[in-house]
Design an enzyme around this catalytic site. Structure first.
Site, PDB file in Angstrom:
ATOM      1  N   HIS A  93      -5.324 -20.965  -0.842  1.00 10.36           N
ATOM      2  CA  HIS A  93      -4.915 -21.553   0.435  1.00 10.36           C
ATOM      3  C   HIS A  93      -3.479 -21.160   0.743  1.00 10.36           C
ATOM      4  CE1 HIS A  93      -4.559 -23.984   3.824  1.00 10.36           C
ATOM      5  NE2 HIS A  93      -4.798 -25.183   3.345  1.00 10.36           N
ATOM      6  N   GLU A 145     -15.815 -30.916   7.140  1.00  6.78           N
ATOM      7  CA  GLU A 145     -15.933 -29.726   7.977  1.00  6.78           C
ATOM      8  C   GLU A 145     -17.391 -29.358   8.212  1.00  6.78           C
ATOM      9  OE1 GLU A 145     -13.815 -25.380   8.675  1.00  6.78           O
ATOM     10  OE2 GLU A 145     -13.667 -26.309   6.693  1.00  6.78           O
ATOM     11  N   CYS A 203      -1.167 -26.629   7.720  1.00  4.25           N
ATOM     12  CA  CYS A 203      -2.095 -25.525   7.461  1.00  4.25           C
ATOM     13  C   CYS A 203      -2.759 -24.984   8.724  1.00  4.25           C
ATOM     14  CB  CYS A 203      -3.147 -25.961   6.442  1.00  4.25           C
ATOM     15  SG  CYS A 203      -2.403 -26.606   4.936  1.00  4.25           S
ATOM     16  N   PHE A 206      -2.331 -31.132   7.246  1.00  6.04           N
ATOM     17  CA  PHE A 206      -1.848 -32.485   7.008  1.00  6.04           C
ATOM     18  C   PHE A 206      -1.232 -33.034   8.298  1.00  6.04           C
ATOM     19  CE2 PHE A 206      -0.896 -31.924   2.163  1.00  6.04           C
ATOM     20  CZ  PHE A 206      -2.254 -31.969   1.910  1.00  6.04           C
ATOM     21  N   LYS A 243     -10.877 -18.548   1.487  1.00 11.46           N
ATOM     22  CA  LYS A 243      -9.951 -19.184   0.544  1.00 11.46           C
ATOM     23  C   LYS A 243     -10.505 -19.158  -0.875  1.00 11.46           C
ATOM     24  CE  LYS A 243      -7.608 -22.394   3.707  1.00 11.46           C
ATOM     25  NZ  LYS A 243      -8.323 -22.137   4.962  1.00 11.46           N
ATOM     26  N   HIS A 251     -12.217 -23.595   7.391  1.00  9.34           N
ATOM     27  CA  HIS A 251     -11.008 -23.994   6.681  1.00  9.34           C
ATOM     28  C   HIS A 251     -11.313 -24.046   5.186  1.00  9.34           C
ATOM     29  CE1 HIS A 251      -7.018 -25.565   6.327  1.00  9.34           C
ATOM     30  NE2 HIS A 251      -7.425 -26.699   5.772  1.00  9.34           N
TER      31      HIS A 251
END
Length: 417
Positions: A342, A316, A165, A403, A337, A305
């Site tokens: 996402h 975050e 991502c 990831f 998002k 994010h």
């Protein structure tokens, strides 16, 4: 060595809330949710039955039926958003040195739909390997920048960044670094993703990563809300034309913003979970600020994010608090998002476009779908809940975490001669 300056001269977007940059921006500032029940396949037996799909996209009309069949949707999306960006930048490649124009593209997964279809067809057969000759070139993640370069005759550096991502944030950073080092005059950069299919939704469901709020899809993406229960899958593409400043000025280009920095880091913690204290996320934000020659006091808005996962959002917030100190109470934070879902490998590019437009218009897009405060978060932090906010914006930062513990953060500022 003195670095060259890098500016943004064109934008293109294909998103779940708009099939062009103006439509996308209108959807953002008006808090439109792109989530709805999935239409592209039968979800009867799936745990999650909704996503943020691209709507009213006609690949055959755009590419022609014959050419569209040769391309995975993630490549179709890339070509579509790039055409808008090329037009927006006013590019006439016959008048430019195309050996000095490159394409760096991000995709976390690549041609998942193509892979799924071919393997399923093989499994249904008698074992005879009857594969489509376009199987491999449709599937491989690096094929999108290849097709972009072929369409426009661009012979500069050409490759794909794959960091889950964070992929298209990494593509932006790579393009930025090549330009400021004088290795090229211009890059078409960004990212695309197309994972809303049986394998994508089923795979993320197996990880317990997706929201299962099937009774209310439009409010399922709830970053920083107490009742968030996972991310909502999205698809689409974002294209940004990055250009060396003198080259842009020489051709009379309009300039949206200046890209001034990028940071990269690793969590070195877990293959899917972020570091619980946000160490890698804090490190990447600090690295981007240092690269830009800026301090936390300079930043007005962070496009986070913010995936709406129970464990991702808190780390975050910890990271931003660490990186920004007391400045965290004076900036706006928002997760777009909450509207687009996402977009995985395309998220960084699409969210960078949102950040650049926040600079241009002086409007912070909201974090929608906030219903219940999470006591874990400091109430003094401005998450821009539910409604867009006007403010003077001079510097924006946009985060992407993937990831594998991949982190990438980019910074743009208002252009000044």
């Amino acid at each position: 060595m003195e670095f060259k300056r890098v500016v943004v001269t064109g934008l293109g977007a294909l998103t779940p809330i708009g099939n062009s940059v103006p439509e996308y921006w209108d959807g953002l500032v008006n808090g439109v949710s792109g989530a709805a029940l999935i239409k592209s396949f039968d979800v009867t037996k799936f745990k999650t039955k909704f996503a943020c799909e691209v709507k009213n996209f006609d690949a055959d009309g755009f590419l022609g039926r014959k050419d569209a069949r040769k391309l995975d949707p993630f490549v179709q999306y890339a070509l579509f958003s790039t055409e808008e960006a090329v037009k927006d930048a006013g590019l006439d490649f016959e008048k430019l040195d195309t050996s000095r124009i490159g394409v760096i593209w991000g995709s976390g997964i690549g041609g998942l739909k193509t892979f799924l279809d071919e393997v399923v067809n093989f499994a249904k057969g008698d074992g005879t390997p009857k594969f489509n000759p376009f199987f491999i070139p449709k599937m491989i993640a690096d094929i999108a920048p290849g097709h972009i370069s072929i369409k426009y005759g661009l012979r500069g550096p050409n490759f794909t960044t794959v960091s889950a991502c964070a992929s298209s944030n990494n593509s932006l950073i790579d393009a930025f670094n090549y330009l400021r080092l004088g290795k090229a005059n211009m890059f078409i950069t960004g990212g695309s993703e197309a994972i809303i299919n049986e394998a994508g939704i089923g795979g993320f469901n197996a990880m317990h990563a997706l929201s299962t709020r099937n009774d209310d899809p439009s409010t399922a993406s709830r970053p920083f809300d107490l009742d968030r229960d996972g991310f909502v899958a999205g698809e689409g593409a974002g294209t940004i034309i990055l250009e060396e400043l003198e080259h842009a000025l020489k051709r009379g280009a309009k300039i949206y913003a200046e890209m001034v920095g990028g940071g990269m880091s690793a969590d070195a913690y877990h293959m899917t979970a972020p570091h619980p204290e946000g160490l890698g996320a804090a490190l990447v934000m600090k690295a981007a600020l240092e690269d830009a020659g800026l301090t936390p006091q300079d930043v007005d808005y962070v496009n986070v994010h913010g995936t709406s996962t129970p464990i991702g959002d808190p780390q975050e917030v910890k990271a931003i608090t660490d990186a920004f100190g007391d400045r965290v109470y004076d900036i706006n934070i928002s997760s777009t998002k909450s509207m687009t879902g996402h977009l995985l490998g395309a998220a960084g590019a699409v969210e960078a476009i949102a950040s650049i437009l926040a600079l241009k218009h002086g409007i912070i897009p909201p974090t929608i779908n906030h219903f219940t405060d999470d006591p874990a978060f400091d109430p003094r932090i401005n998450f821009t809940f539910n409604t867009a906010q006007k403010r003077d914006v001079n510097v924006v930062q946009s985060n992407g975490f993937g990831f594998g513990g991949h982190n990438a953060s980019v910074i743009f500022k208002k252009y000044q001669q």
